[in-house]
Every structure is written in C-alpha cells, then in structure tokens.
Design an enzyme around this catalytic site. Structure first.
Site, PDB file in Angstrom:
ATOM      1  N   ARG A  16     -16.920   5.818   1.425  1.00  0.00           N
ATOM      2  CA  ARG A  16     -16.677   4.542   0.757  1.00  0.00           C
ATOM      3  C   ARG A  16     -15.581   3.770   1.487  1.00  0.00           C
ATOM      4  NH1 ARG A  16     -14.319   4.876  -3.965  1.00  0.00           N
ATOM      5  NH2 ARG A  16     -13.857   7.096  -4.008  1.00  0.00           N
ATOM      6  N   SER A 143      -0.233   2.323   5.087  1.00  0.00           N
ATOM      7  CA  SER A 143      -0.340   1.178   4.177  1.00  0.00           C
ATOM      8  C   SER A 143       0.939   0.369   4.310  1.00  0.00           C
ATOM      9  CB  SER A 143      -0.467   1.686   2.738  1.00  0.00           C
ATOM     10  OG  SER A 143      -0.211   0.639   1.820  1.00  0.00           O
ATOM     11  N   TYR A 156       2.661   7.189  -3.651  1.00  0.00           N
ATOM     12  CA  TYR A 156       1.792   6.643  -2.600  1.00  0.00           C
ATOM     13  C   TYR A 156       2.629   6.136  -1.417  1.00  0.00           C
ATOM     14  CZ  TYR A 156      -1.972   3.697  -0.646  1.00  0.00           C
ATOM     15  OH  TYR A 156      -2.902   3.116   0.180  1.00  0.00           O
ATOM     16  N   ALA A 158       5.606   7.051  -0.500  1.00  0.00           N
ATOM     17  CA  ALA A 158       6.193   8.197   0.216  1.00  0.00           C
ATOM     18  C   ALA A 158       5.140   8.843   1.116  1.00  0.00           C
ATOM     19  CB  ALA A 158       6.731   9.215  -0.784  1.00  0.00           C
ATOM     20  N   LYS A 160       2.527   7.439   2.452  1.00  0.00           N
ATOM     21  CA  LYS A 160       2.139   6.543   3.551  1.00  0.00           C
ATOM     22  C   LYS A 160       3.284   6.370   4.564  1.00  0.00           C
ATOM     23  CE  LYS A 160      -2.052   5.895   2.233  1.00  0.00           C
ATOM     24  NZ  LYS A 160      -3.166   6.362   3.080  1.00  0.00           N
TER      25      LYS A 160
HETATM   26  P1  NAP Z   1     -11.663   4.212  -1.372  1.00  0.00           P
HETATM   27  O1  NAP Z   1     -12.586   3.064  -1.318  1.00  0.00           O
HETATM   28  O2  NAP Z   1     -11.100   4.638  -2.693  1.00  0.00           O
HETATM   29  O3  NAP Z   1     -12.374   5.469  -0.674  1.00  0.00           O
HETATM   30  C1  NAP Z   1     -11.675   6.665  -0.561  1.00  0.00           C
HETATM   31  C2  NAP Z   1     -12.499   7.634   0.279  1.00  0.00           C
HETATM   32  O4  NAP Z   1     -11.716   8.829   0.443  1.00  0.00           O
HETATM   33  C3  NAP Z   1     -13.798   8.054  -0.359  1.00  0.00           C
HETATM   34  O5  NAP Z   1     -14.750   8.265   0.653  1.00  0.00           O
HETATM   35  C4  NAP Z   1     -13.448   9.386  -1.031  1.00  0.00           C
HETATM   36  O6  NAP Z   1     -14.556  10.257  -1.200  1.00  0.00           O
HETATM   37  C5  NAP Z   1     -12.475   9.935  -0.011  1.00  0.00           C
HETATM   38  N1  NAP Z   1     -11.575  10.956  -0.541  1.00  0.00           N
HETATM   39  C6  NAP Z   1     -10.667  10.825  -1.527  1.00  0.00           C
HETATM   40  N2  NAP Z   1     -10.029  11.995  -1.730  1.00  0.00           N
HETATM   41  C7  NAP Z   1     -10.550  12.870  -0.828  1.00  0.00           C
HETATM   42  C8  NAP Z   1     -10.310  14.242  -0.536  1.00  0.00           C
HETATM   43  N3  NAP Z   1      -9.397  14.958  -1.209  1.00  0.00           N
HETATM   44  N4  NAP Z   1     -11.028  14.814   0.456  1.00  0.00           N
HETATM   45  C9  NAP Z   1     -11.958  14.121   1.148  1.00  0.00           C
HETATM   46  N5  NAP Z   1     -12.227  12.819   0.912  1.00  0.00           N
HETATM   47  C10 NAP Z   1     -11.528  12.211  -0.070  1.00  0.00           C
HETATM   48  O7  NAP Z   1     -10.370   3.974  -0.439  1.00  0.00           O
HETATM   49  P2  NAP Z   1     -10.076   2.782   0.598  1.00  0.00           P
HETATM   50  O8  NAP Z   1      -9.575   1.621  -0.164  1.00  0.00           O
HETATM   51  O9  NAP Z   1     -11.207   2.624   1.547  1.00  0.00           O
HETATM   52  O10 NAP Z   1      -8.829   3.389   1.375  1.00  0.00           O
HETATM   53  C11 NAP Z   1      -8.992   4.116   2.602  1.00  0.00           C
HETATM   54  C12 NAP Z   1      -7.611   4.434   3.159  1.00  0.00           C
HETATM   55  O11 NAP Z   1      -6.911   3.211   3.426  1.00  0.00           O
HETATM   56  C13 NAP Z   1      -6.733   5.233   2.182  1.00  0.00           C
HETATM   57  O12 NAP Z   1      -5.962   6.153   2.891  1.00  0.00           O
HETATM   58  C14 NAP Z   1      -5.865   4.165   1.567  1.00  0.00           C
HETATM   59  O13 NAP Z   1      -4.647   4.697   1.114  1.00  0.00           O
HETATM   60  C15 NAP Z   1      -5.689   3.205   2.735  1.00  0.00           C
HETATM   61  N6  NAP Z   1      -5.360   1.854   2.295  1.00  0.00           N
HETATM   62  C16 NAP Z   1      -6.202   1.137   1.509  1.00  0.00           C
HETATM   63  C17 NAP Z   1      -5.828  -0.145   1.101  1.00  0.00           C
HETATM   64  C18 NAP Z   1      -6.699  -1.017   0.240  1.00  0.00           C
HETATM   65  O14 NAP Z   1      -6.240  -2.096  -0.167  1.00  0.00           O
HETATM   66  N7  NAP Z   1      -7.927  -0.636  -0.067  1.00  0.00           N
HETATM   67  C19 NAP Z   1      -4.578  -0.668   1.501  1.00  0.00           C
HETATM   68  C20 NAP Z   1      -3.756   0.094   2.294  1.00  0.00           C
HETATM   69  C21 NAP Z   1      -4.148   1.363   2.703  1.00  0.00           C
HETATM   70  P3  NAP Z   1     -15.290  10.409  -2.661  1.00  0.00           P
HETATM   71  O15 NAP Z   1     -15.819   9.081  -3.031  1.00  0.00           O
HETATM   72  O16 NAP Z   1     -16.354  11.418  -2.428  1.00  0.00           O
HETATM   73  O17 NAP Z   1     -14.205  10.861  -3.608  1.00  0.00           O
END
Ligand code: NAP
Length: 248
Positions: A16, A143, A156, A158, A160
């Site tokens: 995702r 992040s 979160y 900490a 990142k």
């Molecule tokens: P997301 O849409 O919530 O997707 C998270 C993904 O991580 C999913 O594929 C999920 O798999 C997987 N996942 C979660 N826990 C896991 C685990 N223990 N083992 C293996 N896979 C796991 O997240 P996103 O928004 O794309 O974020 C991706 C990254 O970017 C993260 O590290 C997040 O902190 C960082 N980030 C995001 C944003 C933002 O605004 N979206 C901003 C800054 C940084 P399942 O669906 O199978 O659980």
C-alpha cells in the site's frame, strides 16, 4: 541470475501507499522487485499484477519486519532466487499517535519495533551481500516528523529521527564498500496513513503547506527510484525532504 545489468530490489511495506508506488516505479524501471507486507494479501496480489505491466516483476511475501528471523529468511530467499540485491527500500511504517501524557507503553513499543527495529532488521540482512558485491543502494523512509518533531507523535518522531541517524552512520560505514544509504523524509502524502485525519486537521495542514496540497505516493516513489539509480551515484548520507515546503 547474477549479471550486473539485472536489477533486483527489495521493498518493505509494498502492498500500500508509498511502498506500493515504489514497487511499481522500480518494476517500471526494469527491476525484479521482492516486496513484503504484514497482512493485506489481496492488496499484495493486486500490486504484483500491476507491476507485471512494467519492464520488471514484483513478488509479494507476507513478512513482518519486526521479526528478525523472518526478514533474514526473506532476504536469503530473494538472494537465492535472483543472485543478488541491488537496492533495498524500507517503507513499512505505522503510527500510534497520542500525547506523551497519555502514551501507552504498547503504542511506544509497536512504533519503535516496526519503524526502527524493522529498518535495522532489513539493513542488517542485506548489507553483507551488498558488501560482497561492493555495490548497493539503500533508501530508508523517514519523515519530516523525524527532522522537526510532531506533537502527539513522540513515538513516531523518535523512530523517524532514529532512522536518520542510522542511515547516516551506515552511509559512513559502508561507503568504502560502494554502498550508498539515504533517507527520504516526506511531509503529508495522500495515503491510508493520513486518510485518518479529521477535516479540521487536514485544513490546518493544507494551510501550512506552501504548495497547498498533499503529495502523492508516486511523487515520493519517483524520488526513491532516482536515489537507487546510478543517476544518484554520488549521493549518500542525504536526508531528502519531499514535503511541498511545509518545513520552510
Ligand atoms: P501505509 O499506506 O499505511 O502503508 C504501510 C505499509 O507498510 C503497508 O504495506 C503495510 O502492510 C506495511 N506494514 C506495516 N507494518 C508492517 C510490518 N510490521 N511488517 C511488514 N509490513 C508492514 O503507509 P504510507 O503512508 O505509504 O507510509 C510509508 C512510509 O512512509 C512509512 O514508513 C511512513 O512512516 C512514511 N511516511 C509517510 C507519510 C505520509 O504522509 N503518508 C509521511 C512521512 C513518512 P499491510 O497493509 O499488510 O499491513
């Protein structure tokens, strides 16, 4: 399957959001991509199908990044299948927001275990193979919360910030072995992770972003794809913000 022109990438959290978009971007660029996810099999199969339209392939495996042994087994299976790993991208991440005064130990632990220990497990498992080949690129998803801190997200932030220190240290340590390590620090990106925001919080966030919109997962994935490519051959130890200017 050991020829150097054949590119193999590993992506965590590829079912995702940003991880998914990264899998698709790397497959588009010709990588064979091994990605993992925690629970959503259906989403993973859909990513595999969509990636098959690119020049490469994608194969999803259910691996919890908090489980060091499972990560090691997945990395070994990927190396056995393709001969080597050129790039690793750690996008698996979670939030469990709460003001510190209300923070539950379990919320703290889950976030650190997934976001920080997960990155350690993956990098620990891939770095030896990269050192042997004297080549490799790692991109860890941090992040802006890890750079500046974000209220209600001490756990979160900490995790990142830890990723930034980890990435810079590994960049220093592994540079002589031809391995590049960078961190990407997104601001607000339209994924499931920010979908939970209420209208008021969303409005406030938008008004503080100079570009007046949230980013897309594809925009982050393009930056990641650039960083793992040879076009970024002289970039290491960087923390690249992609945030619409929110931190100016
Ligand atoms: P997301 O849409 O919530 O997707 C998270 C993904 O991580 C999913 O594929 C999920 O798999 C997987 N996942 C979660 N826990 C896991 C685990 N223990 N083992 C293996 N896979 C796991 O997240 P996103 O928004 O794309 O974020 C991706 C990254 O970017 C993260 O590290 C997040 O902190 C960082 N980030 C995001 C944003 C933002 O605004 N979206 C901003 C800054 C940084 P399942 O669906 O199978 O659980």
């Amino acid at each position: 399957m050991g020829d150097s022109a054949h590119r193999v990438a590993l992506v965590t959290g590829g079912s995702r959001g940003i991880g998914r978009a990264t899998v698709l971007a790397l497959a588009r660029d010709g990588h064979d991509v091994a990605f993992c996810y925690r629970s959503d099999d259906e989403a993973a199969r859909a990513v595999e199908k969509e990636a098959a339209q690119g020049a490469g392939t994608a194969t999803g495996t259910r691996v919890d990044v908090t489980d060091a042994a499972a990560v090691r087994a997945w990395v070994t299976a990927t190396e056995d299948r393709w001969g080597h790993i050129d790039a690793a991208v750690t996008a698996a991440g979670i939030t469990r927001d709460n003001p510190l005064v209300l923070m539950e130990d379990e919320q703290w632990r889950q976030v650190i275990d997934t976001n920080l220990d997960g990155v350690y497990h993956v990098c620990r498992a891939v770095v030896f193979g990269m050192m042997k080949r004297r080549a490799g690129a790692i991109v860890n998803l941090s992040s802006v919360a890890g750079v500046y801190g974000h209220g209600t997200q001490t756990n979160y932030s900490a995790s990142k910030a830890g990723i930034i220190g980890f990435s810079r240290a590994l960049a220093k340590e592994a540079g002589r072995a031809g391995i590049r390590v960078n961190a990407v620090a997104p601001g607000f990106i339209e994924t499931d992770m920010v979908a939970a925001m209420n209208d008021k919080a969303r409005k406030e966030a938008l008004s503080s972003i100079p570009l007046r919109r949230m980013g897309t997962a594809e925009e982050v994935a393009d930056l990641v794809a650039y960083l793992v490519s040879d076009r970024a051959a002289y970039i290491t130890g960087a923390v690249l913000q992609i945030d619409g200017g929110i931190t100016i």
